[in-house]
Motif scaffolding. Structure first.
Motif, PDB file in Angstrom:
ATOM      1  N   LEU A 184       0.827  -1.204   0.000  1.00  0.00           N
ATOM      2  CA  LEU A 184       0.000   0.000   0.000  1.00  0.00           C
ATOM      3  C   LEU A 184       0.864   1.258   0.000  1.00  0.00           C
ATOM      4  O   LEU A 184       0.673   2.154  -0.822  1.00  0.00           O
ATOM      5  CB  LEU A 184      -0.906  -0.023   1.230  1.00  0.00           C
ATOM      6  CG  LEU A 184      -2.006   1.009   1.256  1.00  0.00           C
ATOM      7  CD1 LEU A 184      -2.930   0.824   0.083  1.00  0.00           C
ATOM      8  CD2 LEU A 184      -2.786   0.890   2.549  1.00  0.00           C
ATOM      9  N   TRP A 185       1.848   1.299   0.895  1.00  0.00           N
ATOM     10  CA  TRP A 185       2.545   2.584   1.042  1.00  0.00           C
ATOM     11  C   TRP A 185       3.603   2.822  -0.026  1.00  0.00           C
ATOM     12  O   TRP A 185       3.839   3.977  -0.390  1.00  0.00           O
ATOM     13  CB  TRP A 185       3.082   2.786   2.458  1.00  0.00           C
ATOM     14  CG  TRP A 185       4.270   1.976   2.893  1.00  0.00           C
ATOM     15  CD1 TRP A 185       4.252   0.857   3.652  1.00  0.00           C
ATOM     16  CD2 TRP A 185       5.645   2.258   2.649  1.00  0.00           C
ATOM     17  NE1 TRP A 185       5.509   0.411   3.875  1.00  0.00           N
ATOM     18  CE2 TRP A 185       6.387   1.244   3.277  1.00  0.00           C
ATOM     19  CE3 TRP A 185       6.324   3.263   1.952  1.00  0.00           C
ATOM     20  CZ2 TRP A 185       7.777   1.209   3.225  1.00  0.00           C
ATOM     21  CZ3 TRP A 185       7.703   3.219   1.912  1.00  0.00           C
ATOM     22  CH2 TRP A 185       8.415   2.197   2.537  1.00  0.00           C
TER      23      TRP A 185
ATOM     24  N   LEU B 265       1.912   4.369  -2.950  1.00  0.00           N
ATOM     25  CA  LEU B 265       1.491   5.727  -2.592  1.00  0.00           C
ATOM     26  C   LEU B 265       2.672   6.698  -2.643  1.00  0.00           C
ATOM     27  O   LEU B 265       2.537   7.825  -3.120  1.00  0.00           O
ATOM     28  CB  LEU B 265       0.867   5.741  -1.192  1.00  0.00           C
ATOM     29  CG  LEU B 265      -0.572   5.266  -1.098  1.00  0.00           C
ATOM     30  CD1 LEU B 265      -1.049   5.298   0.335  1.00  0.00           C
ATOM     31  CD2 LEU B 265      -1.466   6.152  -1.951  1.00  0.00           C
ATOM     32  N   VAL B 266       3.827   6.244  -2.169  1.00  0.00           N
ATOM     33  CA  VAL B 266       5.010   7.115  -2.207  1.00  0.00           C
ATOM     34  C   VAL B 266       5.391   7.421  -3.654  1.00  0.00           C
ATOM     35  O   VAL B 266       5.695   8.568  -4.004  1.00  0.00           O
ATOM     36  CB  VAL B 266       6.180   6.455  -1.452  1.00  0.00           C
ATOM     37  CG1 VAL B 266       7.479   7.172  -1.741  1.00  0.00           C
ATOM     38  CG2 VAL B 266       5.911   6.463   0.028  1.00  0.00           C
TER      39      VAL B 266
ATOM     40  N   VAL C 193      13.948   3.995  -1.656  1.00  0.00           N
ATOM     41  CA  VAL C 193      12.829   3.337  -0.984  1.00  0.00           C
ATOM     42  C   VAL C 193      12.776   1.855  -1.344  1.00  0.00           C
ATOM     43  O   VAL C 193      12.647   0.989  -0.468  1.00  0.00           O
ATOM     44  CB  VAL C 193      11.500   4.034  -1.354  1.00  0.00           C
ATOM     45  CG1 VAL C 193      10.319   3.173  -0.982  1.00  0.00           C
ATOM     46  CG2 VAL C 193      11.401   5.369  -0.650  1.00  0.00           C
TER      47      VAL C 193
ATOM     48  N   ILE D  26       3.370   7.434  -6.224  1.00  0.00           N
ATOM     49  CA  ILE D  26       2.364   8.340  -6.793  1.00  0.00           C
ATOM     50  C   ILE D  26       2.640   9.769  -6.340  1.00  0.00           C
ATOM     51  O   ILE D  26       2.589  10.725  -7.124  1.00  0.00           O
ATOM     52  CB  ILE D  26       0.947   7.893  -6.376  1.00  0.00           C
ATOM     53  CG1 ILE D  26       0.584   6.580  -7.068  1.00  0.00           C
ATOM     54  CG2 ILE D  26      -0.083   8.951  -6.741  1.00  0.00           C
ATOM     55  CD1 ILE D  26      -0.722   6.003  -6.614  1.00  0.00           C
ATOM     56  N   LEU D  27       2.993   9.902  -5.057  1.00  0.00           N
ATOM     57  CA  LEU D  27       3.291  11.224  -4.514  1.00  0.00           C
ATOM     58  C   LEU D  27       4.479  11.849  -5.243  1.00  0.00           C
ATOM     59  O   LEU D  27       4.427  13.014  -5.664  1.00  0.00           O
ATOM     60  CB  LEU D  27       3.601  11.067  -3.026  1.00  0.00           C
ATOM     61  CG  LEU D  27       3.288  12.197  -2.085  1.00  0.00           C
ATOM     62  CD1 LEU D  27       1.858  12.635  -2.243  1.00  0.00           C
ATOM     63  CD2 LEU D  27       3.534  11.767  -0.654  1.00  0.00           C
ATOM     64  N   LEU D  28       5.540  11.049  -5.416  1.00  0.00           N
ATOM     65  CA  LEU D  28       6.716  11.548  -6.134  1.00  0.00           C
ATOM     66  C   LEU D  28       6.335  11.928  -7.561  1.00  0.00           C
ATOM     67  O   LEU D  28       6.800  12.939  -8.095  1.00  0.00           O
ATOM     68  CB  LEU D  28       7.803  10.478  -6.189  1.00  0.00           C
ATOM     69  CG  LEU D  28       8.587  10.185  -4.920  1.00  0.00           C
ATOM     70  CD1 LEU D  28       9.561   9.046  -5.169  1.00  0.00           C
ATOM     71  CD2 LEU D  28       9.333  11.406  -4.470  1.00  0.00           C
TER      72      LEU D  28
END
Lengths: 71, 281
Positions: free
Chosen positions: B43-44, B47-48, B104, B50-52
């Motif tokens: 999940l995370w 999301l990271v 990451v 997508i944020l980037l």
């Protein structure tokens, strides 16, 4: 010259809002995991502060380094 | 007649074994994916990414305003600032994935084998009739699902935002650069799995693989003529694929082949290391 200034607040908000929502989701997941974790690496209140004030990087740091019993 | 029957039986048995091996492999992959889901990585990490991915087009869209608010620039500089092209912004997004994303991913994958070995779970699993190939392979497959899923999610989000705010980029270019960049990240994840098998310390595995990747791309950047065939050139090819000026050159195929060769070699070496160390223990 003034075209850039004419971007109004609501338009700006609609652009930035998804960013904020995703950050909030990450933050909530991190906080829930932190609250549920039996043991964190370092004091728990420190991680909560890091998650709350570290934006995206605080949550990522917790996911990667925060939990002890995790590979 | 009887010989052929025996032969048939033999073939049947062998094929049955193979399917059951595949069945076991699928079960292992499922277990790895479940573990990724339970630890919320599935999940995370997307999301990271997508944020980037969103951040790059948004920040280049607001850059003139940000500079204006900062207010240190002489009159006219901002008005004359060239507007970025969509492809440029997407190439910058890939560069973001290449720094923060690589960090990451390597940190997420670093404990994949060594963590289980240190906690003793690996010896519990390897007692069962599972070949070391499916053990390493299942972990690798699960990590690839995570990597490609995150990359695709982040890159498509970046593409959508770029099209909205800056300028549209043809989908064809997106797909080709996504595939090339995915291969580059696959190389990173494979090296992390390999180092995770070789080294006891997860942090050591993460930084060895990041170091390898950095050296690869540094060498390919310094000697583009001599080392254009090396896998380090792949990220550069991905940037070129998204900027419409595709000048893939002669080396493009060789870069892919060499990257695939290193991936296969690292996986085989990981299995070999695991076999050697488990027979010693």
């Amino acid at each position: 010259m003034n075209i850039n200034n004419s971007i109004d607040l609501s338009q700006m908000l609609s652009i930035v809002l998804p960013l904020i929502i995703i950050q909030l989701i990450l933050m909530v997941i991190a906080l829930v995991l932190c609250a549920k974790a039996e043991q964190t690496r370092g004091p728990k209140w420190m991680w909560i502060l890091i998650i709350l004030f570290g934006n995206m990087f605080g949550s990522i740091a917790f996911f990667i380094f925060g939990r002890r019993n995790e590979g | 007649m009887s010989v052929s029957a025996a032969h048939n039986g033999n073939v049947e048995k062998r094929s049955f074994n193979r399917t059951s091996e595949i069945g076991r492999f699928a079960a292992m992959v499922e277990k790895e994916l479940l573990e990724l889901l339970r630890s919320f990585k599935l999940l995370w990490v997307p999301l990271v990414f997508i944020l980037l991915g969103i951040m790059q087009p948004v920040s280049s869209y607001f850059m003139p305003i940000i500079l204006e608010q900062a207010g240190n620039l002489p009159e006219g500089v901002i008005a004359n600032m060239p507007k970025p092209q969509g492809a440029e912004v997407l190439a910058q997004t890939l560069q973001q994935f290449g720094t923060l994303g690589v960090l990451v991913l390597a940190l997420v994958c670093m404990g994949v084998v060594s963590g289980e070995r240190n906690s003793g779970a690996a010896s519990l699993i390897l007692v069962k009739p599972i070949s070391l190939y499916s053990y390493i392979g299942s972990k690798w497959t699960a990590m690839l699902v995570l990597t490609w899923g995150s990359l695709a999610a982040g890159y498509l989000a970046a593409w959508y935002y770029t099209g909205l705010l800056i300028g549209s980029v043809p989908f064809k270019d997106i797909v080709s650069s996504l595939l090339i960049y995915g291969l580059w990240l696959t190389l990173l994840v494979t090296l992390t799995v390999f180092f995770s098998t070789m080294l006891k310390s997860p942090a050591g595995a993460a930084f060895s693989s990041i170091g390898c990747i950095a050296v690869f791309s540094l060498l390919a950047g310094i000697f583009p003529k001599q080392l254009g065939w090396s896998p380090g050139a792949l990220s550069g090819f991905a940037y070129q694929a998204v900027s419409a000026s595709i000048m893939k050159g002669d080396y493009f195929g060789w870069a892919i082949v060499s990257a695939l060769a290193i991936i296969a070699g690292a996986l085989a070496a990981a299995v070999w290391l695991l076999r050697r160390s488990s027979s010693v223990e």
